[in-house]
Every structure is written in C-alpha cells, then in structure tokens.
Design a protein around this motif. Structure first.
Motif, short mmCIF file in Angstrom:
data_model
loop_
_atom_site.label_atom_id
_atom_site.label_comp_id
_atom_site.label_asym_id
_atom_site.label_seq_id
_atom_site.Cartn_x
_atom_site.Cartn_y
_atom_site.Cartn_z
N ILE A 35 -2.44 11.50 -3.83
CA ILE A 35 -1.76 10.43 -4.55
C ILE A 35 -0.28 10.50 -4.20
O ILE A 35 0.28 11.58 -4.03
CB ILE A 35 -1.98 10.49 -6.07
CG1 ILE A 35 -1.59 11.85 -6.64
CG2 ILE A 35 -3.41 10.15 -6.42
CD1 ILE A 35 -1.62 11.93 -8.14
N HIS A 36 0.36 9.35 -4.09
CA HIS A 36 1.76 9.28 -3.68
C HIS A 36 2.69 9.56 -4.86
O HIS A 36 3.65 10.30 -4.75
CB HIS A 36 2.06 7.91 -3.07
CG HIS A 36 3.41 7.82 -2.45
ND1 HIS A 36 4.54 7.57 -3.20
CD2 HIS A 36 3.82 7.93 -1.17
CE1 HIS A 36 5.59 7.55 -2.40
NE2 HIS A 36 5.17 7.76 -1.15
N ARG A 37 2.48 8.92 -5.98
CA ARG A 37 3.20 9.07 -7.24
C ARG A 37 4.63 8.53 -7.24
O ARG A 37 5.36 8.74 -8.20
CB ARG A 37 3.21 10.53 -7.71
CG ARG A 37 1.83 11.04 -7.99
CD ARG A 37 1.70 12.40 -8.56
NE ARG A 37 2.90 13.18 -8.73
CZ ARG A 37 2.99 14.19 -9.59
NH1 ARG A 37 1.97 14.52 -10.34
NH2 ARG A 37 4.10 14.88 -9.67
N ASP A 38 5.05 7.86 -6.18
CA ASP A 38 6.41 7.30 -6.19
C ASP A 38 6.48 6.03 -5.32
O ASP A 38 7.41 5.84 -4.56
CB ASP A 38 7.41 8.34 -5.69
CG ASP A 38 8.86 7.94 -5.97
OD1 ASP A 38 9.09 7.16 -6.92
OD2 ASP A 38 9.75 8.39 -5.23
N LEU A 39 5.46 5.18 -5.44
CA LEU A 39 5.48 3.94 -4.66
C LEU A 39 6.50 2.97 -5.25
O LEU A 39 6.47 2.69 -6.45
CB LEU A 39 4.11 3.27 -4.65
CG LEU A 39 3.09 3.85 -3.68
CD1 LEU A 39 1.78 3.09 -3.80
CD2 LEU A 39 3.59 3.80 -2.26
N LYS A 40 7.40 2.52 -4.42
CA LYS A 40 8.40 1.53 -4.79
C LYS A 40 8.90 0.91 -3.48
O LYS A 40 8.65 1.45 -2.40
CB LYS A 40 9.55 2.18 -5.58
CG LYS A 40 10.23 3.33 -4.86
CD LYS A 40 11.23 4.00 -5.78
CE LYS A 40 11.83 5.23 -5.09
NZ LYS A 40 12.71 5.96 -5.99
N PRO A 41 9.54 -0.23 -3.55
CA PRO A 41 9.97 -0.91 -2.31
C PRO A 41 10.78 -0.01 -1.37
O PRO A 41 10.62 -0.10 -0.16
CB PRO A 41 10.81 -2.08 -2.82
CG PRO A 41 10.24 -2.38 -4.17
CD PRO A 41 9.85 -1.04 -4.74
N GLN A 42 11.60 0.88 -1.91
CA GLN A 42 12.42 1.75 -1.07
C GLN A 42 11.59 2.73 -0.25
O GLN A 42 12.06 3.26 0.75
CB GLN A 42 13.42 2.54 -1.92
CG GLN A 42 14.46 1.69 -2.59
CD GLN A 42 14.01 1.11 -3.93
OE1 GLN A 42 12.83 1.10 -4.26
NE2 GLN A 42 14.95 0.62 -4.71
N ASN A 43 10.35 2.98 -0.67
CA ASN A 43 9.49 3.92 0.04
C ASN A 43 8.49 3.21 0.96
O ASN A 43 7.59 3.86 1.50
CB ASN A 43 8.75 4.83 -0.94
CG ASN A 43 9.68 5.78 -1.63
OD1 ASN A 43 10.77 6.06 -1.14
ND2 ASN A 43 9.28 6.28 -2.78
N LEU A 44 8.62 1.92 1.11
CA LEU A 44 7.80 1.16 2.05
C LEU A 44 8.67 0.82 3.24
O LEU A 44 9.66 0.11 3.11
CB LEU A 44 7.23 -0.10 1.39
CG LEU A 44 6.36 0.16 0.16
CD1 LEU A 44 5.92 -1.17 -0.44
CD2 LEU A 44 5.16 1.02 0.50
N LEU A 45 8.32 1.34 4.38
CA LEU A 45 9.13 1.21 5.58
C LEU A 45 8.46 0.25 6.57
O LEU A 45 7.23 0.16 6.62
CB LEU A 45 9.30 2.58 6.23
CG LEU A 45 9.72 3.71 5.28
CD1 LEU A 45 9.67 5.05 5.99
CD2 LEU A 45 11.10 3.44 4.72
N LEU A 46 9.26 -0.45 7.34
CA LEU A 46 8.75 -1.34 8.37
C LEU A 46 9.14 -0.81 9.74
O LEU A 46 10.26 -0.34 9.93
CB LEU A 46 9.30 -2.76 8.18
CG LEU A 46 8.88 -3.47 6.90
CD1 LEU A 46 9.56 -4.82 6.80
CD2 LEU A 46 7.38 -3.62 6.83
N SER A 47 8.22 -0.93 10.71
CA SER A 47 8.47 -0.43 12.06
C SER A 47 9.51 -1.27 12.80
O SER A 47 10.14 -0.79 13.72
CB SER A 47 7.17 -0.38 12.86
OG SER A 47 6.64 -1.69 13.00
N ALA A 48 9.66 -2.52 12.40
CA ALA A 48 10.64 -3.43 13.01
C ALA A 48 11.07 -4.40 11.93
O ALA A 48 10.54 -4.41 10.83
CB ALA A 48 10.03 -4.16 14.19
N ASN A 49 12.00 -5.26 12.25
CA ASN A 49 12.50 -6.22 11.27
C ASN A 49 11.96 -7.62 11.56
O ASN A 49 12.71 -8.57 11.66
CB ASN A 49 14.03 -6.21 11.26
CG ASN A 49 14.58 -6.83 10.00
OD1 ASN A 49 13.85 -7.05 9.04
ND2 ASN A 49 15.86 -7.12 10.00
#
Length: 72
Positions: A35-49
């Motif tokens: 389990i991740h336990r800290d999902l929030k937008p700041q922890n979702l990364l994109l490989s490109a923009n």
C-alpha cells in the motif's frame, strides 16, 4: 504543474488515460501486497509534459507491505 499549465482543465480523454494508468499501478501494488499510504497529486509523476505521457507513482516513503489474505 501539468494541470496548472492547462488552467485547471484537462480533456476527458486525457484524464481517462491517466486514471487508467493510475488504476493499473495500484493494481500492481495490490497484487504485490503493498500500500502506498500517501497518494496525492504531488506524488503522481509524468514522464513528459504532454497528453500521452506515462503516469508514475512516486514517493514510497510511507508505503507498507501487507500480510497476504487467505481465501475467504
């Protein structure tokens, strides 16, 4: 930053693309009893923009391993 650059608006097809990737990532975690336990937008990364980039889950500092459940 991705959403901010688009003035808070993301096409439905793009949002669907990212949500499917997030769901697949969470499924892999579940299959491995994590389990991740800290999902929030700041922890979702994109490989490109761009709209076709790969979404990645980051910052596993609060992640924990779960005990596998037996058959119900």
């Amino acid at each position: 930053m991705y959403i901010q650059q688009r003035q808070g608006r993301v096409l439905e097809t793009t949002a669907k693309h990212f949500m499917q990737q997030l769901a697949a990532g969470l499924q892999i975690l579940r299959e491995n009893n994590l389990i991740h336990r800290d999902l929030k937008p700041q922890n979702l990364l994109l490989s490109a923009n761009d709209d076709n980039s790969v979404l990645k889950i980051g910052d596993f500092g609060f992640a924990r391993s779960l005990q596998p459940r037996g058959p119900c």
